[in-house]
Motif scaffolding. Structure first.
Motif, PDB file in Angstrom:
ATOM      1  N   ILE A   1      23.056  42.736  37.055  1.00 41.23           N
ATOM      2  CA  ILE A   1      24.310  42.108  36.627  1.00 41.23           C
ATOM      3  C   ILE A   1      24.155  40.597  36.576  1.00 41.23           C
ATOM      4  O   ILE A   1      24.675  39.924  35.692  1.00 41.23           O
ATOM      5  CB  ILE A   1      25.455  42.490  37.590  1.00 41.23           C
ATOM      6  CG1 ILE A   1      25.774  43.978  37.467  1.00 41.23           C
ATOM      7  CG2 ILE A   1      26.712  41.661  37.304  1.00 41.23           C
ATOM      8  CD1 ILE A   1      26.759  44.484  38.510  1.00 41.23           C
ATOM      9  N   ALA A   2      23.397  40.038  37.544  1.00 39.64           N
ATOM     10  CA  ALA A   2      23.240  38.583  37.649  1.00 39.64           C
ATOM     11  C   ALA A   2      22.559  37.987  36.434  1.00 39.64           C
ATOM     12  O   ALA A   2      22.814  36.833  36.070  1.00 39.64           O
ATOM     13  CB  ALA A   2      22.458  38.229  38.908  1.00 39.64           C
ATOM     14  N   ALA A   3      21.673  38.727  35.784  1.00 37.37           N
ATOM     15  CA  ALA A   3      20.991  38.264  34.571  1.00 37.37           C
ATOM     16  C   ALA A   3      20.350  36.884  34.760  1.00 37.37           C
ATOM     17  O   ALA A   3      20.510  35.991  33.939  1.00 37.37           O
ATOM     18  CB  ALA A   3      21.966  38.234  33.391  1.00 37.37           C
TER      19      ALA A   3
ATOM     20  N   ALA B   1      27.932  35.957  43.826  1.00 41.79           N
ATOM     21  CA  ALA B   1      29.319  36.368  43.586  1.00 41.79           C
ATOM     22  C   ALA B   1      29.416  37.879  43.427  1.00 41.79           C
ATOM     23  O   ALA B   1      30.364  38.514  43.926  1.00 41.79           O
ATOM     24  CB  ALA B   1      29.860  35.664  42.349  1.00 41.79           C
ATOM     25  N   SER B   2      28.439  38.464  42.751  1.00 40.09           N
ATOM     26  CA  SER B   2      28.444  39.907  42.532  1.00 40.09           C
ATOM     27  C   SER B   2      28.250  40.655  43.849  1.00 40.09           C
ATOM     28  O   SER B   2      28.894  41.679  44.103  1.00 40.09           O
ATOM     29  CB  SER B   2      27.342  40.284  41.542  1.00 40.09           C
ATOM     30  OG  SER B   2      27.412  41.643  41.182  1.00 40.09           O
ATOM     31  N   TYR B   3      27.380  40.133  44.700  1.00 42.49           N
ATOM     32  CA  TYR B   3      27.151  40.769  45.997  1.00 42.49           C
ATOM     33  C   TYR B   3      28.399  40.680  46.872  1.00 42.49           C
ATOM     34  O   TYR B   3      28.733  41.626  47.595  1.00 42.49           O
ATOM     35  CB  TYR B   3      25.969  40.106  46.697  1.00 42.49           C
ATOM     36  CG  TYR B   3      25.596  40.759  48.013  1.00 42.49           C
ATOM     37  CD1 TYR B   3      25.013  42.023  48.037  1.00 42.49           C
ATOM     38  CD2 TYR B   3      25.825  40.107  49.214  1.00 42.49           C
ATOM     39  CE1 TYR B   3      24.670  42.631  49.236  1.00 42.49           C
ATOM     40  CE2 TYR B   3      25.485  40.703  50.420  1.00 42.49           C
ATOM     41  CZ  TYR B   3      24.911  41.961  50.423  1.00 42.49           C
ATOM     42  OH  TYR B   3      24.577  42.569  51.622  1.00 42.49           O
ATOM     43  N   GLU B   4      29.091  39.560  46.809  1.00 38.89           N
ATOM     44  CA  GLU B   4      30.352  39.421  47.557  1.00 38.89           C
ATOM     45  C   GLU B   4      31.391  40.425  47.062  1.00 38.89           C
ATOM     46  O   GLU B   4      32.137  41.006  47.852  1.00 38.89           O
ATOM     47  CB  GLU B   4      30.882  37.993  47.427  1.00 38.89           C
ATOM     48  CG  GLU B   4      30.039  36.965  48.167  1.00 38.89           C
ATOM     49  CD  GLU B   4      30.471  35.544  47.898  1.00 38.89           C
ATOM     50  OE1 GLU B   4      31.226  35.323  46.927  1.00 38.89           O
ATOM     51  OE2 GLU B   4      30.048  34.644  48.645  1.00 38.89           O
TER      52      GLU B   4
ATOM     53  N   GLN C   1      37.806  45.929  39.073  1.00 37.10           N
ATOM     54  CA  GLN C   1      37.513  47.118  38.265  1.00 37.10           C
ATOM     55  C   GLN C   1      36.542  46.793  37.139  1.00 37.10           C
ATOM     56  O   GLN C   1      35.648  47.589  36.826  1.00 37.10           O
ATOM     57  CB  GLN C   1      38.820  47.681  37.707  1.00 37.10           C
ATOM     58  CG  GLN C   1      39.712  48.316  38.775  1.00 37.10           C
ATOM     59  CD  GLN C   1      40.983  48.891  38.192  1.00 37.10           C
ATOM     60  OE1 GLN C   1      40.993  49.407  37.080  1.00 37.10           O
ATOM     61  NE2 GLN C   1      42.073  48.833  38.954  1.00 37.10           N
ATOM     62  N   LEU C   2      36.700  45.619  36.522  1.00 38.02           N
ATOM     63  CA  LEU C   2      35.765  45.221  35.467  1.00 38.02           C
ATOM     64  C   LEU C   2      34.371  45.024  36.037  1.00 38.02           C
ATOM     65  O   LEU C   2      33.364  45.392  35.412  1.00 38.02           O
ATOM     66  CB  LEU C   2      36.264  43.946  34.790  1.00 38.02           C
ATOM     67  CG  LEU C   2      37.483  44.120  33.882  1.00 38.02           C
ATOM     68  CD1 LEU C   2      38.064  42.763  33.493  1.00 38.02           C
ATOM     69  CD2 LEU C   2      37.112  44.908  32.629  1.00 38.02           C
ATOM     70  N   TRP C   3      34.301  44.421  37.225  1.00 36.85           N
ATOM     71  CA  TRP C   3      32.988  44.289  37.876  1.00 36.85           C
ATOM     72  C   TRP C   3      32.409  45.667  38.173  1.00 36.85           C
ATOM     73  O   TRP C   3      31.213  45.899  37.988  1.00 36.85           O
ATOM     74  CB  TRP C   3      33.116  43.485  39.173  1.00 36.85           C
ATOM     75  CG  TRP C   3      31.803  43.385  39.884  1.00 36.85           C
ATOM     76  CD1 TRP C   3      30.837  42.438  39.706  1.00 36.85           C
ATOM     77  CD2 TRP C   3      31.286  44.305  40.851  1.00 36.85           C
ATOM     78  NE1 TRP C   3      29.750  42.713  40.512  1.00 36.85           N
ATOM     79  CE2 TRP C   3      30.003  43.853  41.219  1.00 36.85           C
ATOM     80  CE3 TRP C   3      31.781  45.467  41.444  1.00 36.85           C
ATOM     81  CZ2 TRP C   3      29.207  44.517  42.154  1.00 36.85           C
ATOM     82  CZ3 TRP C   3      30.988  46.145  42.368  1.00 36.85           C
ATOM     83  CH2 TRP C   3      29.723  45.671  42.712  1.00 36.85           C
TER      84      TRP C   3
END
Length: 318
Positions: free
Chosen positions: A212-214, A222-225, A264-266
């Motif tokens: 996701i981080a690309a 942020a994604s991990y949080e 939800q989008l994440w």
């Protein structure tokens, strides 16, 4: 001159070279546009650049290191927009704990541009020039952008740095008056280095988060949080296909109750990456992509997830 502060920036060699040479050759442009994905070091590069520029002048009136003062935003010749106070944000986990919902993204208004004009109306006190950094420049209102254009035409003894995701996201007349500095997503080795250096090594154990981080350390963090903010049992149940239609409907209900639209989008992104890495199922990826589109169109979330999870259940049972 002091050692190069750009040693703190990983994986942006072109930007480092352009900015370092500008200072060393005394050819600092009146305006720069730092463009690239979020979380790859654009703001850090701005701080490093300002530190390198300001370090050629010996500070005599104030105590404390130049790096510390710039980090805290209290140098008299630096204006950072939005201000540090305005930029304070909660992590996904903190927001979930406080049961806060996502708010509309703030914009840069003409009043803030007037503050810039006022700031630039006086000569620098300590540094060779005044510097203004405008983060999220793409959020400027049309009136603000037009007002800034007048400042860029006659910046005086100053340099402005605009930070945005792409040139297309900023008014073309602003772009034409800035020297463009490109930033890119990091390769795997550089991304790993940054996550280890910043104390986020545990993220390396989550392939879906890294996908996701690309190439963006900031997005990875942020994604991990966000991952930590989702109930563990729910996540475990969703990373495998629903066992029955009833199970699909129960999961849809829980998602609607526990997660706001942003989460939800994440989750759609996370499940796409997770299912693809585990099973390479194109049909499930397509179903999840349709869910994303529906959520973005403000469809009723519970209904979206019911349809998506029921379809996934059918795919596995067919």
């Amino acid at each position: 001159m002091t050692s190069n502060p750009f040693t703190r920036l990983v994986g942006q060699q072109q930007a480092i070279e352009l900015l370092t040479q500008a200072v060393r050759q005394n050819r600092v442009a009146p305006a720069y546009l730092f463009v690239g994905p979020d979380g790859v070091g654009r703001s850090l590069a701005a701080r490093c650049f300002i530190e390198l520029l300001f370090s050629s002048f010996v500070e005599t009136q104030f105590h404390g290191s130049l790096q510390s003062r710039l980090r805290q935003g209290n140098h008299p010749d630096l204006l950072w927009v939005p201000t540090y106070q305005q930029r304070q944000q909660l992590t996904a986990a903190e927001a979930a704990q406080k049961k806060l919902k996502r708010k509309a993204r703030s914009v840069i208004k003409i009043e803030q541009i007037r503050e810039i004009t006022e700031f630039l109306s006086r000569p620098p006190l300590e540094a060779p020039k005044n510097v203004v950094v405008i983060e999220e420049a793409e959020t400027m209102t049309e009136a603000a952008a037009n007002a800034l254009l007048k400042t860029l035409e006659e910046p005086g003894q100053a340099t402005l740095i605009l930070i945005a995701p792409s040139p297309e996201s900023v008014l073309p007349t602003l772009v034409s008056r800035c020297q463009r500095i490109p930033f890119y997503g990091l390769d795997k080795a550089s991304l790993t280095q940054v996550l280890k250096q910043t104390g986020h090594e545990e993220i390396l154990q989550h392939p879906a988060v890294l996908s996701i981080a690309a190439g963006s350390p900031g997005n990875a963090i942020a994604s991990y949080e966000q991952l930590q903010a989702i109930p563990e049992k729910l996540l475990q149940d969703l990373t495998k296909a629903p066992t029955s239609y009833r199970n699909a409907l129960e999961l849809a209900k829980q998602i609607d109750q526990d997660l706001d639209t942003e989460a939800q989008l994440w989750l759609v992104d996370y499940l796409q990456q997770s299912y693809w890495q585990q099973q390479h199922q194109p049909n499930i990826i397509i179903q999840l992509e349709q869910a994303r589109k529906s959520l973005l169109c403000y469809a009723q979330p519970r209904l979206v997830w019911e349809c998506t999870l029921l379809s996934m259940c059918q795919l596995y049972n067919s």
